[in-house]
Write a protein that holds these residues in place. Structure first.
Motif, short mmCIF file in Angstrom:
data_model
loop_
_atom_site.label_atom_id
_atom_site.label_comp_id
_atom_site.label_asym_id
_atom_site.label_seq_id
_atom_site.Cartn_x
_atom_site.Cartn_y
_atom_site.Cartn_z
N TRP A 195 -1.48 1.65 -8.76
CA TRP A 195 -2.35 2.57 -8.02
C TRP A 195 -1.97 2.68 -6.55
O TRP A 195 -2.42 3.61 -5.87
CB TRP A 195 -3.81 2.12 -8.12
CG TRP A 195 -4.39 2.23 -9.49
CD1 TRP A 195 -3.83 2.82 -10.58
CD2 TRP A 195 -5.66 1.74 -9.93
NE1 TRP A 195 -4.66 2.73 -11.66
CE2 TRP A 195 -5.79 2.07 -11.30
CE3 TRP A 195 -6.69 1.05 -9.30
CZ2 TRP A 195 -6.92 1.73 -12.04
CZ3 TRP A 195 -7.82 0.71 -10.04
CH2 TRP A 195 -7.92 1.05 -11.40
N GLY A 196 -1.21 1.75 -6.03
CA GLY A 196 -0.79 1.82 -4.64
C GLY A 196 -1.80 1.30 -3.64
O GLY A 196 -1.51 1.23 -2.44
N ASP A 197 -2.99 0.90 -4.09
CA ASP A 197 -4.01 0.32 -3.22
C ASP A 197 -5.13 -0.18 -4.12
O ASP A 197 -5.16 0.11 -5.33
CB ASP A 197 -4.54 1.35 -2.22
CG ASP A 197 -5.25 0.73 -1.01
OD1 ASP A 197 -5.46 -0.49 -1.02
OD2 ASP A 197 -5.58 1.47 -0.07
N GLY A 203 -10.16 4.81 -6.52
CA GLY A 203 -9.66 4.68 -7.88
C GLY A 203 -10.60 3.78 -8.66
O GLY A 203 -10.19 2.76 -9.20
N ALA A 243 -2.89 -2.41 -6.90
CA ALA A 243 -1.81 -1.71 -6.20
C ALA A 243 -0.49 -1.80 -6.93
O ALA A 243 0.25 -0.81 -7.02
CB ALA A 243 -1.66 -2.26 -4.78
N ARG A 287 -10.32 0.10 -0.08
CA ARG A 287 -9.26 1.10 0.05
C ARG A 287 -9.08 1.55 1.50
O ARG A 287 -10.06 1.80 2.21
CB ARG A 287 -9.57 2.30 -0.85
CG ARG A 287 -8.56 3.43 -0.74
CD ARG A 287 -8.53 4.29 -1.98
NE ARG A 287 -7.94 3.58 -3.10
CZ ARG A 287 -7.25 4.18 -4.10
NH1 ARG A 287 -7.10 5.49 -4.09
NH2 ARG A 287 -6.75 3.47 -5.08
N GLY A 341 -3.12 8.47 0.37
CA GLY A 341 -4.48 8.83 0.78
C GLY A 341 -4.75 10.31 0.57
O GLY A 341 -3.88 11.15 0.77
N GLN A 342 -5.95 10.62 0.15
CA GLN A 342 -6.36 12.00 -0.07
C GLN A 342 -7.81 12.14 0.35
O GLN A 342 -8.67 11.36 -0.07
CB GLN A 342 -6.19 12.39 -1.54
CG GLN A 342 -6.50 13.86 -1.84
CD GLN A 342 -6.26 14.20 -3.30
OE1 GLN A 342 -5.74 13.39 -4.06
NE2 GLN A 342 -6.67 15.40 -3.69
N THR A 349 0.86 -1.19 0.00
CA THR A 349 0.00 0.00 0.00
C THR A 349 0.89 1.23 0.00
O THR A 349 1.40 1.66 1.03
CB THR A 349 -0.92 0.01 1.23
OG1 THR A 349 -1.65 -1.22 1.28
CG2 THR A 349 -1.91 1.16 1.16
N THR A 350 1.09 1.80 -1.18
CA THR A 350 1.96 2.96 -1.32
C THR A 350 1.17 4.25 -1.54
O THR A 350 1.77 5.32 -1.62
CB THR A 350 2.94 2.76 -2.49
OG1 THR A 350 2.19 2.54 -3.70
CG2 THR A 350 3.83 1.55 -2.23
N TRP A 351 -0.14 4.15 -1.67
CA TRP A 351 -0.98 5.33 -1.86
C TRP A 351 -1.13 6.05 -0.53
O TRP A 351 -1.53 5.45 0.47
CB TRP A 351 -2.34 4.91 -2.40
CG TRP A 351 -3.27 6.04 -2.71
CD1 TRP A 351 -3.21 6.91 -3.76
CD2 TRP A 351 -4.42 6.43 -1.94
NE1 TRP A 351 -4.24 7.81 -3.70
CE2 TRP A 351 -5.00 7.53 -2.60
CE3 TRP A 351 -5.01 5.95 -0.78
CZ2 TRP A 351 -6.15 8.17 -2.13
CZ3 TRP A 351 -6.15 6.58 -0.30
CH2 TRP A 351 -6.71 7.67 -0.98
#
Length: 370
Positions: free
Chosen positions: A214-216, A244, A209, A233, A173-174, A169-171
């Motif tokens: 996408w990272g997740d 995403g 991911a 997510r 978060g926003q 999990t490299t996203w």
């Protein structure tokens, strides 16, 4: 413009999804890549011999249970795959696009051989594809976190419960707000057991991911044909984070995906109930009625231009905003049922108070004793 990847020759079944039932960039060189947790083999199909019917067949070094493809250049008009198990070849299945460079993945169950075919403008372009054969590895026994009381979150299998590898999990978060729910199907196979659902989610997580970068996982929640809800997510259930799942409309939406191909089969009542429960709860937390409408502003790259203000039901289908068949013809037809169930979950019928019992009559003996 993104093309739909649809194979007209595939016959679409109309059987119900019975819970637990079994239904009949530049390309990397051909190589095997072993990754922690899931095992992945990526094969450049241009290095694979072509059969007379323009298919290319790959036998992997290790068993896989999920397939996807990437391509270079323009997207093919049609892509289809099939896999071979101990019981023989499964039917050809079309793959829908996940991005302009890759397809959605397909759950195959345990297999070691796959065939792929792809065309653009009637010409074979299978050589431009890379096959991704994925074994997500064993998932832990899925355990649902209990419901949080009246009006609380429905039972959910959290990320640890289905074995999310958080190292992938490299996203970051926003944050966003939640004003609507976008309903999807994963466009994979309906041939999975509910006991395999956690592994399907693990495979989708890795594919989104890592393979798509996408990272997740893209969806906030996923629901299988037995109605089990899985957390998607990170931070997307109890919080509000951008997903995403719907290009151009990821802001202000909560993405729920039904596990299966609902272009081919009807969703089970249990699946519809799971989608409705998690959607109704999420919208209720945001103060949004499940049977209302909302105006969303497109961010571009979708069916609607950037800046377009689009009026949608607060529970809508992916195809309402994207160039896709998602959530399939049967999934889309079920949206009215989902909205009604979600609204009912938001506003359960009031229970009549218990009737008051009439006062007990005092007998003569009691009166005399006073």
């Amino acid at each position: 413009m993104r093309r739909r990847l649809v194979l007209p020759l595939v016959l679409l079944a109309t059987a119900a999804l019975a819970p637990g039932a079994l239904a009949p960039g530049a390309l990397a060189p051909a190589a095997t890549a072993v990754e922690p947790g899931p095992r992945v083999e990526r094969v450049a199909l241009g290095e694979v011999p072509t059969a007379r019917d323009a298919t290319r067949e790959v036998r992997t070094d290790r068993p896989f249970s999920m397939l996807g493809v990437r391509w270079s250049g323009a997207a093919p008009d049609e892509v289809a795959v099939r896999s071979r198990t101990d019981r023989g070849w499964r039917p050809w299945t079309p793959l829908e696009p996940a991005t302009d460079r890759a397809s959605e993945p397909l759950w195959t169950g345990d297999a070691r051989t796959a065939q792929v075919r792809a065309t653009r403008d009637g010409r074979d372009v299978t050589a431009e594809l890379q096959l991704i054969a994925l074994d997500p590895g064993p998932a832990p026994a899925a355990r649902q976190a209990p419901a949080a009381g009246p009006g609380g979150r429905p039972p959910v299998v959290e990320r640890a419960g289905w074995g999310a590898d958080e190292k992938q999990t490299t996203w970051a978060g926003q944050a966003t707000t939640t004003r609507a729910v976008a309903v999807h199907h994963t466009a994979g196979s309906n041939d999975y057991r509910c006991a395999d659902s956690a592994s399907v989610v693990r495979g989708l997580f890795h594919y989104h991911a890592v393979e798509l970068g996408w990272g997740d996982i893209g969806y906030h929640a996923l629901v299988d044909k037995c109605g089990t809800v899985f957390e998607g997510r990170r931070g997307g259930l109890d919080g509000d984070v951008i997903g995403g799942h719907a290009l151009g409309f990821n802001h202000e939406t909560f993405g729920v995906a039904m596990l299966g191909n609902l272009e081919q089969a009807r969703p089970s009542p249990e699946m519809l109930d799971g989608v409705a429960r998690i959607s109704g709860w999420k919208l209720d937390r945001a103060g949004v009625p499940a049977d209302g409408t909302v105006v969303l502003t497109g961010q571009g790259g979708s069916l609607h231009a950037a800046g377009a203000r689009v009026t949608l039901p607060t529970i809508f289908g992916h195809r309402d905003v994207g160039r896709t068949l998602c959530p399939g013809r049967f999934g889309y037809a079920a949206l009215g049922d989902i909205r009604a169930r979600a609204a009912a979950a938001q506003h359960p019928p009031a229970q009549d108070p218990p009737a008051e019992e009439p006062p007990a009559e005092e007998d003569d003996a009691a009166q005399q004793a006073l």
